[in-house]
Design a protein around this motif. Structure first.
Motif, PDB file in Angstrom:
ATOM      1  N   LYS A  28       0.881  -1.256  -0.147  1.00  0.00           N
ATOM      2  CA  LYS A  28       0.028  -0.199  -0.020  1.00  0.00           C
ATOM      3  C   LYS A  28       0.830   1.009   0.038  1.00  0.00           C
ATOM      4  O   LYS A  28       0.404   2.337  -0.570  1.00  0.00           O
ATOM      5  N   ARG A  29       1.849   1.276   0.869  1.00  0.00           N
ATOM      6  CA  ARG A  29       2.821   2.401   0.926  1.00  0.00           C
ATOM      7  C   ARG A  29       3.613   2.860  -0.450  1.00  0.00           C
ATOM      8  O   ARG A  29       3.655   3.721  -0.881  1.00  0.00           O
ATOM      9  N   ASP A  32       0.981   4.028  -2.866  1.00  0.00           N
ATOM     10  CA  ASP A  32       0.572   5.332  -2.624  1.00  0.00           C
ATOM     11  C   ASP A  32       1.936   6.248  -3.221  1.00  0.00           C
ATOM     12  O   ASP A  32       1.494   7.448  -3.477  1.00  0.00           O
ATOM     13  N   SER A  36       1.173   9.020  -6.153  1.00  0.00           N
ATOM     14  CA  SER A  36       1.186  10.250  -5.656  1.00  0.00           C
ATOM     15  C   SER A  36       2.009  10.982  -6.419  1.00  0.00           C
ATOM     16  O   SER A  36       1.933  12.289  -6.934  1.00  0.00           O
ATOM     17  N   LEU A 133      -2.615  14.852  -2.474  1.00  0.00           N
ATOM     18  CA  LEU A 133      -1.456  13.861  -2.966  1.00  0.00           C
ATOM     19  C   LEU A 133      -0.050  14.240  -2.408  1.00  0.00           C
ATOM     20  O   LEU A 133       0.731  13.238  -2.366  1.00  0.00           O
ATOM     21  N   VAL A 136      -0.049  12.221   0.604  1.00  0.00           N
ATOM     22  CA  VAL A 136       0.192  11.004   0.561  1.00  0.00           C
ATOM     23  C   VAL A 136       1.697  10.627   0.321  1.00  0.00           C
ATOM     24  O   VAL A 136       2.239   9.815   0.858  1.00  0.00           O
ATOM     25  N   SER A 142      -2.952   8.197   2.863  1.00  0.00           N
ATOM     26  CA  SER A 142      -2.959   7.052   1.916  1.00  0.00           C
ATOM     27  C   SER A 142      -4.039   7.542   0.843  1.00  0.00           C
ATOM     28  O   SER A 142      -4.831   8.483   1.077  1.00  0.00           O
ATOM     29  N   LEU A 143      -3.899   7.039  -0.349  1.00  0.00           N
ATOM     30  CA  LEU A 143      -4.859   7.262  -1.278  1.00  0.00           C
ATOM     31  C   LEU A 143      -6.146   6.905  -0.755  1.00  0.00           C
ATOM     32  O   LEU A 143      -7.040   7.263  -0.969  1.00  0.00           O
ATOM     33  N   GLY A 170      -7.281   8.596   4.304  1.00  0.00           N
ATOM     34  CA  GLY A 170      -7.287   8.625   2.903  1.00  0.00           C
ATOM     35  C   GLY A 170      -7.730   9.830   2.275  1.00  0.00           C
ATOM     36  O   GLY A 170      -8.473  10.600   2.876  1.00  0.00           O
ATOM     37  N   CYS A 171      -7.371  10.087   0.950  1.00  0.00           N
ATOM     38  CA  CYS A 171      -7.610  11.329  -0.195  1.00  0.00           C
ATOM     39  C   CYS A 171      -9.279  10.747  -0.344  1.00  0.00           C
ATOM     40  O   CYS A 171     -10.158  11.615  -0.604  1.00  0.00           O
ATOM     41  N   ASP A 204      -8.828  -1.877  -2.087  1.00  0.00           N
ATOM     42  CA  ASP A 204      -8.486  -0.480  -2.443  1.00  0.00           C
ATOM     43  C   ASP A 204      -8.397   0.048  -3.834  1.00  0.00           C
ATOM     44  O   ASP A 204      -8.909   1.177  -4.253  1.00  0.00           O
TER      45      ASP A 204
END
Length: 222
Positions: A28-29, A32, A36, A133, A136, A142-143, A170-171, A204
């Motif tokens: 995930k990271r 992201d 971003s 972004l 992020v 996170s997104l 998250g965004c 996600d």
């Protein structure tokens, strides 16, 4: 994979288990960070157009708006947006709290008089959120995840509500990508906890795709 409202029910989050999901959190990271960074580069012409529009309508105000929000573990950070309101919006909020249209620890007003003409447009298509972004990229958000609340909102949270702060904000999230402003605070919390309990790489991606769709076909953002 389709979200269904009947799936929304009280949920208890196993926070320690969520923190131990090392593989998912690493993927995930990385996603992201890459997404971003690419997003900031690709969308830079749009950023310029929006910045000019905001300045033309209100030359005295700033292009960006920053606000302290609480993220994972209630850690504060400065969240960025394109400014969509008048310059003294925060000062005017106290006068509008009585007109809040949702129950619970959240303020929403459909015809908020503080929103500018440009602000109405960029909010409708969620363009005002794009500067996040940068949050992020910095690892503060996170997104995909629950939206980060204001400190004053968290003061009204119950222990159950605070579960939504167990993960990085998250965004966008399941709430924004589905029902958005058509539900109240309690329903939003349940939806966020549903996301946290089910989150995965595929989930996600599902939320991101749903978000892309609503940027072109808005689902009640204001």
């Amino acid at each position: 994979m389709e979200y269904k409202e009947r799936e929304i029910r009280p949920i208890t989050i196993d926070i320690s288990m969520q923190h131990k999901r090392y593989g998912y959190r690493f993927i995930k990271r990385v996603f992201d960070f890459v997404a971003s960074l690419l997003g900031l580069v690709i969308l830079s012409p749009l950023f310029l157009v929006v910045a000019i529009a905001i300045k033309v309508e209100d030359p005295k105000g700033s292009v960006f708006y920053s606000q302290i929000r609480l993220g994972e573990g209630q850690r504060p950070f400065k969240m960025y947006k394109f400014r969509s309101m008048v310059s003294n919006a925060d000062e005017l909020l106290a006068q509008l709290l009585k007109d809040n249209e949702v129950d619970g620890a959240m303020f929403k007003m459909h015809d908020d008089p503080r929103i500018t003409k440009v602000g109405h447009f960029i909010r409708k298509y969620s363009i005002d959120e794009l500067p996040q972004l940068l949050n992020v990229l910095l690892g503060q958000m996170s997104l995909v995840g629950p939206r980060p609340p204001l400190p004053r909102e968290v003061e009204e949270y119950t222990p159950y509500d605070k579960q939504r702060l167990a993960v990085k904000p998250g965004c966008t999230g399941l709430w924004q990508a589905t029902v958005r402003n058509s539900v109240g605070f309690d329903e939003m919390v349940k939806i966020d906890l549903t996301y946290i309990s089910k989150r995965s790489v595929s989930f996600d991606l599902y939320v991101i795709l749903k978000t892309v769709v609503i940027m072109f076909k808005p689902n009640g953002a204001y």
